[in-house]
Design an enzyme around this catalytic site. Structure first.
Site, mmCIF file in Angstrom:
data_model
loop_
_atom_site.group_PDB
_atom_site.id
_atom_site.type_symbol
_atom_site.label_atom_id
_atom_site.label_comp_id
_atom_site.label_asym_id
_atom_site.label_seq_id
_atom_site.Cartn_x
_atom_site.Cartn_y
_atom_site.Cartn_z
ATOM 1 C CG HIS A 159 -1.773 -1.077 1.493
ATOM 2 N ND1 HIS A 159 -1.340 -2.250 2.076
ATOM 3 C CD2 HIS A 159 -3.094 -1.237 1.241
ATOM 4 C CE1 HIS A 159 -2.361 -3.087 2.179
ATOM 5 N NE2 HIS A 159 -3.442 -2.502 1.675
ATOM 6 C CG ASP A 181 1.740 -0.923 3.379
ATOM 7 O OD1 ASP A 181 1.111 -0.658 4.411
ATOM 8 O OD2 ASP A 181 1.300 -1.634 2.458
ATOM 9 C CD GLU A 229 -7.623 -8.374 -0.815
ATOM 10 O OE1 GLU A 229 -7.491 -8.845 0.331
ATOM 11 O OE2 GLU A 229 -6.717 -7.767 -1.411
ATOM 12 C CD GLU A 244 -6.785 -11.902 3.142
ATOM 13 O OE1 GLU A 244 -6.966 -12.021 4.383
ATOM 14 O OE2 GLU A 244 -6.462 -10.833 2.597
ATOM 15 C CG HIS A 269 -10.516 -11.173 2.994
ATOM 16 N ND1 HIS A 269 -10.074 -10.214 2.113
ATOM 17 C CD2 HIS A 269 -9.964 -10.858 4.190
ATOM 18 C CE1 HIS A 269 -9.297 -9.354 2.746
ATOM 19 N NE2 HIS A 269 -9.201 -9.734 4.009
ATOM 20 C CG ASP A 275 -3.840 -10.947 -0.663
ATOM 21 O OD1 ASP A 275 -3.025 -10.866 -1.594
ATOM 22 O OD2 ASP A 275 -4.342 -9.948 -0.117
ATOM 23 C CG ASP A 326 -8.477 -10.660 7.935
ATOM 24 O OD1 ASP A 326 -7.976 -11.770 7.711
ATOM 25 O OD2 ASP A 326 -8.476 -9.723 7.125
ATOM 26 C CG ASP A 346 -4.425 -11.112 7.719
ATOM 27 O OD1 ASP A 346 -5.141 -11.706 6.898
ATOM 28 O OD2 ASP A 346 -4.468 -9.880 7.885
#
Length: 436
Positions: A100, A103, A231, A267, A270, A295, A306, A308
């Site tokens: 991003h 980031d 996404e 993802e 998700h 992802d 989430d 991750d």
């Protein structure tokens, strides 16, 4: 200077190795269905989790030790972080990364200053890409963290926020193009609503469509030919997000004449939050020629958020690779590790262990999926199950040459449908386990 002085380039040593800093299954040069693992997987490191993650959660602050990071949001710290990232990715052997805008580059006191910061960081990213050969899989803009996006970005009720979002995405597309990015992702972190009583849903969806068309038009104007990706993401952080799952996203794209320009970035975590399996979401996108990239992560089924986590479930990665191999790969998309080490895994070395495990899990899943496909184990079962549509009345149904009246006449003459056959679900699940 070396930021990971105790780590050499991660080698492939095969399943029998005792070296925890080596690949057991991911051999970049090994081929699967005519493609090298490197080209088939197109592994990517997520800049936000790997180099910006702190280990914080809703109940506690950061725990991760990152000795190179002074904790500031300065340009100087961001430049150092770029060097850390490329040393890590080069030693890991990851050919791609994703980011991003915020980031990699700090937000300034004004939009102009933010753009200037981004230009400075992009120059260093380009230098490192040229020096290492590592490429940008995709870029995107963070339209969810800053308080200005409390009501959303492209779907905000505030036209100035919509305009600010457009300016931020315009710059992010330009930098992605400058860095040779192969895709650009739309992720609507706050594109949704908390309360329908104060929401004009139609207007918000129309604005989101207008926003995407503007992005497509701008990409054309600057010569960016990368793939746009949308996404899906449900529930978090808004009560209802417009990009809830693959079906919702594809319906939106089709309704707004965007199918020729945008595919999906799916993802795992998700998919789970939407009440689906990853295989379902991948296959739903694939059969509509809309599977662009993934992802790669997983959630904890005992937690409702989430999380991750890095993917280590071979059953999951086999399912993913069955769909990816059926499509012939993901290019220009790839497998991006949108995953973060646990807050308890706080040492820098844990970043290597996490990515090695994820890359090996997908490589192993790819080998298993390829073996299943080579044996025709599932193909024959599925073909046989639908054989009544290969000729006779079934073929006419698929060809669209019969009506309700024709089918009624057919069944009145026949009297009763042919007997159903067992779906053999348990046998098939056992069969898959044999390959695992």
């Amino acid at each position: 200077m070396a930021y990971f002085p105790d780590v050499d380039t991660i080698p492939f040593e095969g399943p029998g190795t005792k070296n925890r800093l080596a690949f057991r299954h991911y051999d970049p040069s090994a081929t699967i269905e005519g493609q090298s693992m490197k080209d088939l997987m197109r592994f990517s490191v997520a800049y936000w989790h790997t180099f910006r993650g702190t280990g914080s959660d809703p109940f506690g602050g950061g725990t991760l030790q990152r000795p190179w990071d002074d904790g500031s949001d300065s340009v100087e710290n961001a430049l150092k972080r770029v060097d850390v990232a490329f040393e890590f990715m080069q030693k890991l052997g990851a050919p791609y990364y994703c980011f991003h805008d915020r980031d990699v580059s700090p937000e300034g006191a004004s939009l102009a200053e933010s753009h200037k910061n981004f230009d400075v960081i992009a120059k260093r990213l380009k230098e490192q890409q040229d020096a290492t050969g590592i490429k940008l899989l995709w870029g995107t803009a963070n339209l969810f963290s800053h308080p200005r996006y409390m009501h959303g970005a492209a779907t905000s009720c505030n036209a100035d926020v919509f305009a600010y979002s457009a300016a931020e995405v315009k710059k992010a597309i330009e930098i992605t193009h400058e860095l040779g990015g192969e895709n650009y992702v739309f992720w609507g972190g706050r594109e949704g609503y908390m309360n329908l009583f104060n929401t004009n849903m139609k207007r918000e969806l129309d604005h989101l469509a207008r926003f995407m068309h503007m992005a497509v038009d701008h990409a054309k104007s600057i010569g960016f030919t990368g793939q746009f990706l949308f996404e899906p993401k449900p529930k978090e952080p808004t009560k209802h997000q417009y990009d809830f799952d693959a079906a919702a996203c594809l319906n939106f794209l089709r309704a707004n004449d965007l199918m020729d320009h945008v595919k999906l970035n799916i993802e795992t975590n998700h998919a789970t939050l939407a009440g689906h399996t990853m295989m379902h979401e991948l296959e739903y996108a694939r059969i509509q020629n809309a599977l662009g990239s993934i992802d790669a992560n997983t959630g904890d089924l005992l937690l409702g958020w989430d999380t991750d986590q890095f993917p280590t479930d071979i059953y999951l990665t086999t399912q993913c690779m069955l769909v990816i191999l059926e499509q012939g790969g993901l290019a220009p998309g790839g497998i991006n590790f949108d995953a973060k080490v646990r807050r308890e895994s706080f040492e820098p070395i844990d970043l290597f262990h996490a990515h090695i495990g994820g890359m090996d899990a997908f490589a192993r899943g790819a080998k298993i999926a390829a073996a299943i496909r080579a044996d025709g184990a599932l193909t024959d079962i599925v073909k046989n199950r639908y054989r009544s549509y290969d000729d006779g009345i079934g073929a006419k149904i698929e060809a669209g040459t019969v009506s309700f009246a024709d089918l009624e006449k057919y069944m009145l003459e026949k009297g009763e449908a042919d007997a159903n056959e067992s779906g053999r679900q348990e046998m098939i699940e056992n069969l898959i386990n044999d390959y695992l």
